[in-house]
Design an enzyme around this catalytic site. Sequence first.
Site, mmCIF file in Angstrom:
data_model
loop_
_atom_site.group_PDB
_atom_site.id
_atom_site.type_symbol
_atom_site.label_atom_id
_atom_site.label_comp_id
_atom_site.label_asym_id
_atom_site.label_seq_id
_atom_site.Cartn_x
_atom_site.Cartn_y
_atom_site.Cartn_z
ATOM 1 N N LYS A 75 0.846 -1.137 -0.055
ATOM 2 C CA LYS A 75 0.010 -0.048 -0.078
ATOM 3 C C LYS A 75 0.701 1.214 -0.180
ATOM 4 O O LYS A 75 1.874 1.320 0.904
ATOM 5 C CB LYS A 75 -0.820 -0.251 1.185
ATOM 6 C CG LYS A 75 -1.957 1.054 1.250
ATOM 7 C CD LYS A 75 -2.844 1.125 2.351
ATOM 8 C CE LYS A 75 -3.893 1.971 2.523
ATOM 9 N NZ LYS A 75 -4.776 1.956 3.457
ATOM 10 N N SER A 150 -10.033 2.131 2.533
ATOM 11 C CA SER A 150 -9.095 2.994 1.739
ATOM 12 C C SER A 150 -7.802 1.753 1.126
ATOM 13 O O SER A 150 -7.431 2.359 0.134
ATOM 14 C CB SER A 150 -8.388 3.928 2.668
ATOM 15 O OG SER A 150 -7.363 3.151 3.628
ATOM 16 N N SER A 174 -10.381 -0.273 6.864
ATOM 17 C CA SER A 174 -9.712 -0.312 5.258
ATOM 18 C C SER A 174 -8.938 -1.439 4.969
ATOM 19 O O SER A 174 -8.540 -1.469 3.725
ATOM 20 C CB SER A 174 -8.773 1.067 5.512
ATOM 21 O OG SER A 174 -9.365 2.145 5.281
HETATM 22 N N1 GLN Z 1 -13.362 4.496 5.899
HETATM 23 C C1 GLN Z 1 -12.882 4.961 7.111
HETATM 24 C C2 GLN Z 1 -12.394 6.520 6.928
HETATM 25 O O1 GLN Z 1 -12.574 6.786 5.980
HETATM 26 C C3 GLN Z 1 -11.746 3.948 7.434
HETATM 27 C C4 GLN Z 1 -10.513 4.276 6.721
HETATM 28 C C5 GLN Z 1 -9.340 3.358 7.089
HETATM 29 O O2 GLN Z 1 -9.617 2.465 7.748
HETATM 30 N N2 GLN Z 1 -8.081 3.888 6.666
HETATM 31 O O3 GLN Z 1 -11.807 6.942 7.935
#
Ligand code: GLN
Length: 483
Positions: A75, A150, A174
Amino acid sequence: MHNQSISELGQALRDKKISSVELTQYFLDRIKRHASLNSFITVTEELALQQAQAADQLLASGQARALTGIPLAQKDIFCMNGVKTTCGSKMLDNFIAPYDATVIKQFNAAGAVTLGKLNMDEFAMGSSNETSFYGAVQNPWNTDTVPGGSSGGSAAAVAARLTPAASGTDTGGSIRQPAALCGITGLKPTYGRISRYGMIAYASSLDQGGPMARSAEDAALLLQVMAGFDEKDSTSADQPVPDYLAELNKPLQGLKIGLPQEFFTADLDSDIAAAVETAVAEYKKLGAEVKDVSLPNLKLAIPAYYVIASAECSANLSRFDGVRFGYRCDNPEDLTDLYTRSRGEAFGQEVKRRILMGTYALSAGYYDAYYLKAQKVRRLISNDFKQALSEVDVIMGPVSPSTAFAIGEKSGDPIQMYLSDIYTVAVNLAGLPGMSIPAGLVDNKPVGLHIIGDYFAEARLLNIAHQYQHVTDWHTQCPPGFE
Ligand code: GLN
């Protein structure tokens, strides 16, 4: 070849049926062929082939470890020495990391090969990968839909077999939500299990790296390398790392599964509820007992999470000021203009929204009403899990309230987007480990089963996932067109 597991590929490498250079080239070609998915931000072709050559030497000398010569992808939140590290943002489009994140160092030490850096929501804020400066990622199961976020690039690339496995990070879901939407296996470990050093910070008290792979066995192989104490991360857990493969085959007789009634409400798509029930029935056949449990404060998880995560991100992202690194606006008039235009021009809309919300929640007059209140709710949620996990070994439920949604469907409606995380964020607030494993297809779109365990129960979660994967084949299903 792209359908083989990491242990099969490792065996082929050790048996000299294929070299790491050949294997790496094979995946690099596949990445090129499926570039339209947009799952990679950077393909590190030259570096990958160099690493593969070095791995072939290790293999020849008989010093190979489980991941030696195995191509992986990271990532783009993990700093990699000499490699562009963007975190999905225009702010870091020109940033070449001057050091390796601990996770990257550990993969390098294990002899793994890095194919490239994977697309993601900007600064890991999002549930659909649509906030990336580098554009949306397509879900290989249906290219009109999102892969989740994400870690959407990671999930799409693993599902499309562009890499045998990948790293992800999970602040509020995410790893698990994109794993669910792309039909792969993702594990968010206990907070502190994997070092956050060199992992660009979003919300530091919630962020946790983890493996994304096709099977629990492959995820265990990655976790083995990623986990461990790191003195460079003050919240890294000083706990021994168990052998994650050793327990995979333990029978599940007597396993106590808790189903929180709060997970199965009207918000949940009925087909997903049915898939979860079918998976739980499979566990009963494997000897598990099922019991209802309750997480009474679950409905407060989304508001508490978005206050805490925004507050922490507003502090963390203050370092991007146009002065030290990253984007700088042209011809600033003065220092204030430099700060405001650099940040104004380089951050996307969602990141700005979170910084504004977080700054507001932390400001003198509102701190007690929002931030402090959210921290108290966080404790209540942790206590709920503690109570539930004193009655059962693991909690199961859905990962996401729906399957993959259309690109553009929710991007204009932040509240709808935030609700995608309704089942995942509570686990981060409590710091517990959670997994998503493929458990069905609804209209040819994958469904994930959520397995949540007690602190440092990663080996148990992997064991529970592996036993299911032993008797089902959802995790081996390949998106049409990528066979
Ligand atoms: N969708 C969640 C957010 O936007 C989680 C994102 C994540 O786990 N990085 O914060």
